[in-house]
Motif scaffolding. Structure first.
Motif, PDB file in Angstrom:
ATOM      1  N   ASP A 114       0.860  -1.233   0.099  1.00  0.00           N
ATOM      2  CA  ASP A 114      -0.094   0.017  -0.055  1.00  0.00           C
ATOM      3  C   ASP A 114       0.950   1.274  -0.020  1.00  0.00           C
ATOM      4  O   ASP A 114       0.364   2.390  -0.210  1.00  0.00           O
ATOM      5  CB  ASP A 114      -0.898   0.081   1.433  1.00  0.00           C
ATOM      6  CG  ASP A 114      -2.022  -1.084   0.997  1.00  0.00           C
ATOM      7  OD1 ASP A 114      -3.026  -0.831   0.573  1.00  0.00           O
ATOM      8  OD2 ASP A 114      -1.677  -2.066   1.612  1.00  0.00           O
ATOM      9  N   ASP A 115       2.153   1.190   0.400  1.00  0.00           N
ATOM     10  CA  ASP A 115       3.002   2.344   0.477  1.00  0.00           C
ATOM     11  C   ASP A 115       4.342   1.822   0.547  1.00  0.00           C
ATOM     12  O   ASP A 115       4.587   0.607   0.917  1.00  0.00           O
ATOM     13  CB  ASP A 115       2.510   3.468   1.750  1.00  0.00           C
ATOM     14  CG  ASP A 115       2.945   4.629   1.374  1.00  0.00           C
ATOM     15  OD1 ASP A 115       3.783   4.893   0.270  1.00  0.00           O
ATOM     16  OD2 ASP A 115       2.698   5.720   1.972  1.00  0.00           O
ATOM     17  N   LYS A 154      -2.790  16.596  -6.162  1.00  0.00           N
ATOM     18  CA  LYS A 154      -2.668  15.443  -5.609  1.00  0.00           C
ATOM     19  C   LYS A 154      -2.612  15.401  -4.070  1.00  0.00           C
ATOM     20  O   LYS A 154      -2.990  14.420  -3.698  1.00  0.00           O
ATOM     21  CB  LYS A 154      -1.078  15.453  -5.895  1.00  0.00           C
ATOM     22  CG  LYS A 154      -0.521  15.244  -7.020  1.00  0.00           C
ATOM     23  CD  LYS A 154       1.053  14.815  -7.431  1.00  0.00           C
ATOM     24  CE  LYS A 154       1.325  14.595  -8.802  1.00  0.00           C
ATOM     25  NZ  LYS A 154       2.714  14.403  -8.988  1.00  0.00           N
ATOM     26  N   GLU A 155      -2.620  16.677  -3.410  1.00  0.00           N
ATOM     27  CA  GLU A 155      -2.606  16.518  -1.991  1.00  0.00           C
ATOM     28  C   GLU A 155      -4.200  16.330  -1.633  1.00  0.00           C
ATOM     29  O   GLU A 155      -4.517  15.620  -0.651  1.00  0.00           O
ATOM     30  CB  GLU A 155      -2.325  17.852  -1.342  1.00  0.00           C
ATOM     31  CG  GLU A 155      -0.798  18.341  -1.638  1.00  0.00           C
ATOM     32  CD  GLU A 155      -0.673  18.695  -2.889  1.00  0.00           C
ATOM     33  OE1 GLU A 155      -1.502  18.844  -3.759  1.00  0.00           O
ATOM     34  OE2 GLU A 155       0.793  18.807  -3.346  1.00  0.00           O
ATOM     35  N   GLU A 156      -4.936  16.562  -2.547  1.00  0.00           N
ATOM     36  CA  GLU A 156      -6.429  16.195  -2.143  1.00  0.00           C
ATOM     37  C   GLU A 156      -6.714  14.789  -2.323  1.00  0.00           C
ATOM     38  O   GLU A 156      -7.511  14.291  -1.628  1.00  0.00           O
ATOM     39  CB  GLU A 156      -7.411  17.115  -3.193  1.00  0.00           C
ATOM     40  CG  GLU A 156      -8.981  16.774  -2.928  1.00  0.00           C
ATOM     41  CD  GLU A 156      -9.860  17.550  -4.042  1.00  0.00           C
ATOM     42  OE1 GLU A 156     -10.885  17.177  -4.078  1.00  0.00           O
ATOM     43  OE2 GLU A 156      -9.441  18.563  -4.400  1.00  0.00           O
ATOM     44  N   GLY A 184       2.890   9.108  -0.681  1.00  0.00           N
ATOM     45  CA  GLY A 184       3.776   9.829  -1.619  1.00  0.00           C
ATOM     46  C   GLY A 184       3.633   9.736  -3.193  1.00  0.00           C
ATOM     47  O   GLY A 184       2.465   9.057  -3.617  1.00  0.00           O
ATOM     48  N   ASP A 185       4.130  10.425  -4.136  1.00  0.00           N
ATOM     49  CA  ASP A 185       4.020  10.562  -5.296  1.00  0.00           C
ATOM     50  C   ASP A 185       3.869   9.028  -6.177  1.00  0.00           C
ATOM     51  O   ASP A 185       2.975   8.975  -6.837  1.00  0.00           O
ATOM     52  CB  ASP A 185       4.795  11.234  -6.237  1.00  0.00           C
ATOM     53  CG  ASP A 185       4.519  12.774  -5.959  1.00  0.00           C
ATOM     54  OD1 ASP A 185       3.310  13.268  -5.083  1.00  0.00           O
ATOM     55  OD2 ASP A 185       5.189  13.423  -6.518  1.00  0.00           O
ATOM     56  N   GLY A 186       4.851   8.169  -5.675  1.00  0.00           N
ATOM     57  CA  GLY A 186       5.024   7.075  -6.359  1.00  0.00           C
ATOM     58  C   GLY A 186       3.893   5.926  -5.954  1.00  0.00           C
ATOM     59  O   GLY A 186       3.399   5.476  -7.008  1.00  0.00           O
TER      60      GLY A 186
END
Length: 229
Positions: A97-98, A177-179, A191-193
């Protein structure tokens, strides 16, 4: 016995320190230092989240993740000193998941873990518009938590469904992206990835030409927009 978090890391000192820190802040945590110990722990206890290192002595955390994904959908967050983009993509592609880079700050890691635990304990996404959302060829039935493309069922993982739901719900506008991190992951530390891999997976499932997307469009430097009436 139920645990909020299990740390799987062959660096015993780091695993023990992280475990003690989490428990100080009421995140019920245990740690093990091998894949086999992880398997045994999961047979005897219920765990809500896994922090998994890639290098586990003679076993790969990647292999363990693939094995666990056959039987569980709990969040798996990779923790590793390996920082190549290939490692991040593999981790997310096989069900992680991350991906969290070592060395990590305990305070930030704790905040991320708490955010993920909160997100996974939340109620299902609220129903709206009679339970149906439509954007172009994509339709989402929020009551059944299912999506279709031109009437054909889409096979989506949990986070893919949540991301597609959010994009369709907010169609025809640019979503920063933050939203998306906050609205989909419930986690400002995502993260962006992680986002990029999930966007790529969705495009592969709904776009005629994933490399030339017409539905999920990139707005460079800002975020994404789902285009469709």
């Amino acid at each position: 016995m139920k645990f909020d978090c299990l740390i799987v890391d062959d660096e015993m000192e780091l695993a023990e320190t992280t475990c003690e820190y989490f428990n100080l802040f009421d995140v019920h945590t245990a740690f093990v230092t091998s894949a086999e110990a992880c398997r045994e722990f999961l047979r005897e206890h219920e765990v809500s989240l896994l922090l998994l290192d890639i290098n586990l002595g003679g076993t790969s955390g990647f292999q363990l993740c693939k094995e666990l994904r056959l039987t569980t959908s709990i969040p798996i967050l990779f923790i590793s000193a390996r920082s190549s983009e290939d490692d991040v993509l593999i981790a997310l592609d096989i069900g992680g998941d991350d991906y969290i880079h070592k060395p990590y700050t305990l305070r930030v890691l704790l905040a991320k873990v708490k955010a993920v635990l909160k997100r996974w304990s939340n109620e299902p996404i609220p129903e709206e518009d009679g339970g149906l959302l439509q954007a172009g060829p994509v339709q989402i039935d929020t009551k059944l938590r299912r999506a279709t493309l031109n009437g054909e069922p889409l096979k989506l993982k949990t986070m893919e469904y949540k991301l597609l739901h959010y994009l369709v719900q907010h169609k025809n506008r640019v979503i920063p992206k933050e939203e998306l991190f906050s609205g989909v992951w419930g986690d400002i530390f995502a993260g962006d990835g992680t986002l990029n891999v999930h966007i790529r997976h969705l495009r592969e499932k709904i776009e005629v030409s994933p490399k030339e997307p017409q539905l999920i469009c990139t707005v460079w430097g800002i975020g994404y927009a789902f285009e469709g009436e």
